[in-house]
Design a protein around this motif. Structure first.
Motif: not given
Length: 133
Positions: A80, A84, A98, A101-102, A105, A117, A120
């Motif tokens: 992650l 980022m 996005t 990571g989404g 998560q 996430w 962010d």
């Protein structure tokens, strides 16, 4: 044309792979890592990506995205951080970061964390595009 691009990519990968890793410039190492991820396997690309992302003050954000994705595929939350980094460095990677990571998560930590996430990532996108929230 897809065939031509694939042929050229594989040829370039073979050319770079034939050289000792230590002799490659960082740009070539990055290129080889991306090609290995696309035409060989993420496992083959991982050690090269790790070398690229460990370079101080590097701007190889695609490498950060790919390395982050590989770590997440291994259930390593450190991925992650690399997503980022990639999103902050290159606006063109925000959407993919996005999504990757989404999904991770959501799968590992649930809907609320996935939503955090996403929020962010949207803040990063707003900062990069100069939009006010």
């Amino acid at each position: 044309n897809y065939r031509l691009r694939t042929k050229r990519g594989r040829e370039r990968m073979a050319q770079l792979s034939s050289q000792p890793i230590e002799s490659l410039r960082i740009e070539e190492l990055h290129e080889l890592a991306v090609l290995k991820d696309e035409f060989d396997s993420p496992a083959a690309a991982k050690p090269l990506l790790e070398l690229v992302v460990r370079q101080p003050r590097n701007s190889f954000y695609k490498a950060a995205l790919l390395y982050g994705r590989i770590l997440l595929d291994e259930d390593n939350d450190r991925g992650l951080d690399y997503l980022m980094q990639a999103a902050r460095g290159d606006i063109n990677l925000v959407e993919e970061c996005t999504r990757i990571g989404g999904n991770y998560q959501f799968r590992k930590h649930g809907e609320e964390i996935a939503e955090n996430w996403w929020e962010d990532m949207m803040r990063i996108l707003e900062r990069q595009t100069g939009e006010a929230s």
